[in-house]
Design an enzyme around this catalytic site. Structure first.
Site, mmCIF file in Angstrom:
data_model
loop_
_atom_site.group_PDB
_atom_site.id
_atom_site.type_symbol
_atom_site.label_atom_id
_atom_site.label_comp_id
_atom_site.label_asym_id
_atom_site.label_seq_id
_atom_site.Cartn_x
_atom_site.Cartn_y
_atom_site.Cartn_z
ATOM 1 N N LYS A 127 0.875 -1.170 0.000
ATOM 2 C CA LYS A 127 0.000 0.000 0.000
ATOM 3 C C LYS A 127 0.913 1.221 0.000
ATOM 4 O O LYS A 127 2.061 1.151 0.458
ATOM 5 C CB LYS A 127 -0.859 -0.009 1.273
ATOM 6 N N GLY A 172 -23.191 4.364 5.126
ATOM 7 C CA GLY A 172 -22.389 4.952 4.057
ATOM 8 C C GLY A 172 -22.842 4.470 2.692
ATOM 9 O O GLY A 172 -22.643 3.312 2.342
ATOM 10 N N VAL A 173 -23.483 5.371 1.938
ATOM 11 C CA VAL A 173 -23.923 4.982 0.597
ATOM 12 C C VAL A 173 -23.137 5.779 -0.452
ATOM 13 O O VAL A 173 -23.689 6.491 -1.280
ATOM 14 C CB VAL A 173 -25.463 5.123 0.409
ATOM 15 N N GLY A 174 -21.811 5.654 -0.371
ATOM 16 C CA GLY A 174 -20.913 6.240 -1.361
ATOM 17 C C GLY A 174 -20.791 5.279 -2.529
ATOM 18 O O GLY A 174 -21.776 4.640 -2.921
ATOM 19 N N ASN A 175 -19.578 5.141 -3.064
ATOM 20 C CA ASN A 175 -19.393 4.294 -4.254
ATOM 21 C C ASN A 175 -19.859 2.862 -4.033
ATOM 22 O O ASN A 175 -20.700 2.356 -4.755
ATOM 23 C CB ASN A 175 -17.913 4.295 -4.658
ATOM 24 N N VAL A 176 -19.311 2.187 -3.021
ATOM 25 C CA VAL A 176 -19.670 0.783 -2.795
ATOM 26 C C VAL A 176 -21.091 0.671 -2.241
ATOM 27 O O VAL A 176 -21.899 -0.138 -2.709
ATOM 28 C CB VAL A 176 -18.680 0.095 -1.826
ATOM 29 N N TYR A 216 -23.675 2.525 -2.507
ATOM 30 C CA TYR A 216 -24.726 2.764 -3.511
ATOM 31 C C TYR A 216 -24.948 1.514 -4.380
ATOM 32 O O TYR A 216 -26.082 1.073 -4.575
ATOM 33 C CB TYR A 216 -24.361 3.974 -4.389
HETATM 34 P P1 NAD Z 1 -16.818 6.472 -0.517
HETATM 35 O O1 NAD Z 1 -16.005 7.572 0.052
HETATM 36 O O2 NAD Z 1 -17.313 6.578 -1.924
HETATM 37 O O3 NAD Z 1 -18.122 6.223 0.393
HETATM 38 C C1 NAD Z 1 -18.110 6.306 1.777
HETATM 39 C C2 NAD Z 1 -19.429 6.944 2.194
HETATM 40 O O4 NAD Z 1 -19.516 6.895 3.613
HETATM 41 C C3 NAD Z 1 -19.562 8.402 1.781
HETATM 42 O O5 NAD Z 1 -20.801 8.626 1.130
HETATM 43 C C4 NAD Z 1 -19.478 9.149 3.117
HETATM 44 O O6 NAD Z 1 -20.257 10.343 3.117
HETATM 45 C C5 NAD Z 1 -20.047 8.125 4.062
HETATM 46 N N1 NAD Z 1 -19.681 8.346 5.460
HETATM 47 C C6 NAD Z 1 -18.524 8.828 5.965
HETATM 48 N N2 NAD Z 1 -18.586 8.870 7.301
HETATM 49 C C7 NAD Z 1 -19.802 8.404 7.652
HETATM 50 C C8 NAD Z 1 -20.471 8.205 8.870
HETATM 51 N N3 NAD Z 1 -19.902 8.514 10.034
HETATM 52 N N4 NAD Z 1 -21.730 7.698 8.867
HETATM 53 C C9 NAD Z 1 -22.331 7.389 7.701
HETATM 54 N N5 NAD Z 1 -21.741 7.555 6.495
HETATM 55 C C10 NAD Z 1 -20.508 8.064 6.474
HETATM 56 O O7 NAD Z 1 -15.968 5.141 -0.298
HETATM 57 P P2 NAD Z 1 -16.185 3.736 -1.014
HETATM 58 O O8 NAD Z 1 -15.257 3.608 -2.151
HETATM 59 O O9 NAD Z 1 -17.629 3.503 -1.197
HETATM 60 O O10 NAD Z 1 -15.630 2.751 0.127
HETATM 61 C C11 NAD Z 1 -16.399 2.477 1.294
HETATM 62 C C12 NAD Z 1 -15.576 1.633 2.245
HETATM 63 O O11 NAD Z 1 -15.243 0.385 1.607
HETATM 64 C C13 NAD Z 1 -14.244 2.247 2.660
HETATM 65 O O12 NAD Z 1 -13.963 1.835 3.972
HETATM 66 C C14 NAD Z 1 -13.241 1.605 1.703
HETATM 67 O O13 NAD Z 1 -11.953 1.571 2.269
HETATM 68 C C15 NAD Z 1 -13.824 0.215 1.576
HETATM 69 N N6 NAD Z 1 -13.457 -0.471 0.332
HETATM 70 C C16 NAD Z 1 -13.767 0.085 -0.849
HETATM 71 C C17 NAD Z 1 -13.439 -0.576 -2.033
HETATM 72 C C18 NAD Z 1 -13.801 0.005 -3.367
HETATM 73 O O14 NAD Z 1 -13.772 -0.738 -4.360
HETATM 74 N N7 NAD Z 1 -14.145 1.273 -3.451
HETATM 75 C C19 NAD Z 1 -12.783 -1.828 -1.981
HETATM 76 C C20 NAD Z 1 -12.503 -2.392 -0.734
HETATM 77 C C21 NAD Z 1 -12.848 -1.695 0.429
#
Ligand code: NAD
Length: 357
Positions: free
Chosen positions: A81, A180-184, A186
């Site tokens: 990393k 958390g409904v960000g990328n994953v 959602y």
């Molecule tokens: P992202 O930043 O797109 O989404 C995270 C969401 O969580 C955001 O919408 C944010 O507003 C919300 N959030 C932050 N703090 C919060 C809280 N206290 N309460 C509620 N919501 C909150 O990130 P992502 O890419 O969707 O990844 C989500 C998690 O999955 C992270 O921990 C990341 O490390 C892990 N992950 C992601 C991937 C990937 O392919 N993107 C792969 C493996 C692990």
């Protein structure tokens, strides 16, 4: 830096490299935890760390996690990393990304980078201008945003967890609380809604919430209310360390299964969940879809092949949870045992480096 070898010994890393570029202001640390199974692949996080120790701790913790994730996913990859000490919103420049690309190139293939927090697909495209050891871009056969595959893997893992918890494999009518409904989150909501699950969601950004309410009819609760939602599955998809002594007593779910990395604040929290009868799908085992997706670039990206491989997250979670039951050990320990056995076997059969530098 004082204490680096102490930390490295604690986690068992092979290599920590510090990079500096005066012109662009780049300050980066690349951590290679293990190359026993292959070159160390793991994303680059850009974050405004409070100090160097915080950045070092993060890269050590995250790179070790990648070793375990790749090992359990059956990939011939090691764990690495990178962290760049900068604010991604205000300090990131193309020059800084290019300097980071040169740093990755200088690692000679021992480390392969990808996106993580603070990095985008287009940033990877810029980095790829300076190194061939970067995946997850959009150009030249790049696999792009990995979050759809991460969500698909989590969805598969949830079904396996439901089955081993004797709740039946179907998500029809299951109540799932997503933090958390960000990328994953959602994309996970989309898979779950299509499977007939009822969704309860929390996020700190209203825009994210509006989308899932409109598209999937999700119910919204305040961020601090998500832990105590009466549900079948709690899916942490935001932050790490959210399973801890303060939140676990609030949980009313039967299963915890989500994408966030490092969900357990401490080892003891994994034991606490186990003693309360809450089934925990270990984070690095259930969220490997994104890694599988980017790793596929190394052998020529093929969507169908990736989909088939990510579907196997179901089998991985099923066998970890079965082992947890049979050996009466918390699932996070069962997952560690699977990874450590694979690493030990590979180490034993190693007569020469697993890849050519
Ligand atoms: P992202 O930043 O797109 O989404 C995270 C969401 O969580 C955001 O919408 C944010 O507003 C919300 N959030 C932050 N703090 C919060 C809280 N206290 N309460 C509620 N919501 C909150 O990130 P992502 O890419 O969707 O990844 C989500 C998690 O999955 C992270 O921990 C990341 O490390 C892990 N992950 C992601 C991937 C990937 O392919 N993107 C792969 C493996 C692990």
């Amino acid at each position: 830096m004082m204490g680096v070898f102490h930390d490295v010994e604690t986690y068992g890393h092979e290599q920590i490299s510090f990079f500096h570029d005066k012109e662009s202001g780049l300050k980066a640390i690349i951590g290679v935890h293990s190359t026993v199974l292959g070159p160390a692949l793991g994303g680059c996080r850009m974050w405004k760390y409070t100090d160097e120790q915080a950045a070092l701790r993060d890269v050590l913790r995250l790179s070790r996690g990648m070793t375990y994730k790749a090992a359990v996913a059956g990939l011939n990859l090691g764990g690495g990393k990178a962290v760049v000490m900068a604010d991604a919103r205000t300090e990131k420049t193309p020059e800084m990304l290019k300097a980071f690309g040169r740093a990755v190139e200088a690692m000679g293939g021992r480390y392969i980078t990808a996106e993580d927090v603070g990095m985008s697909v287009s940033d990877i495209d810029t980095i790829r201008g300076c190194t061939k050891h970067a995946v997850g871009g959009s150009n030249e056969g790049g696999s792009g945003d990995p979050s759809v595959m991460t969500a698909f893997g989590v969805f598969q893992g949830m079904k396996a967890a439901l089955k081993t918890s004797a709740l039946g494999e179907s998500l029809e009518g299951a109540r799932v609380a997503i933090q958390g409904v960000g990328n994953v989150g959602y994309h996970l909501a989309s898979y779950l809604s299509a499977a007939g699950a009822k969704l309860v969601v929390a996020d700190i950004y209203p825009n994210q919430l509006e989308k899932v309410v409109q598209e999937f009819g999700a119910e919204v609760v305040a961020p601090d209310q998500i832990y105590s939602v009466d549900c079948d599955i709690f899916a942490p998809c935001a932050l790490g360390a959210i399973l801890n002594a303060r939140t676990i007593p609030q949980l009313k779910c039967k299963i915890v299964a989500g994408s966030a990395n490092n969900q357990l604040e401490t080892e003891a929290d994994g034991f606490d969940l186990f003693s309360r009868g809450i089934v925990y799908a270990p984070d690095y085992a259930i969220n490997s879809g994104g890694l599988i997706n980017v790793a596929a670039e190394l052998e020529g990206y093929n969507y169908e092949r990736v989909l088939a491989k990510v579907s196997k997250v179901y089998d991985t979670i099923e066998s970890i949870l079965e082992r947890s039951k049979v050996e009466n050990m918390p699932p996070h320990k069962a997952a560690d045992a699977v990874a450590e056995l694979r690493l030990a076997q590979a180490k034993k059969s190693m007569v020469e480096p697993a890849f050519a530098v």
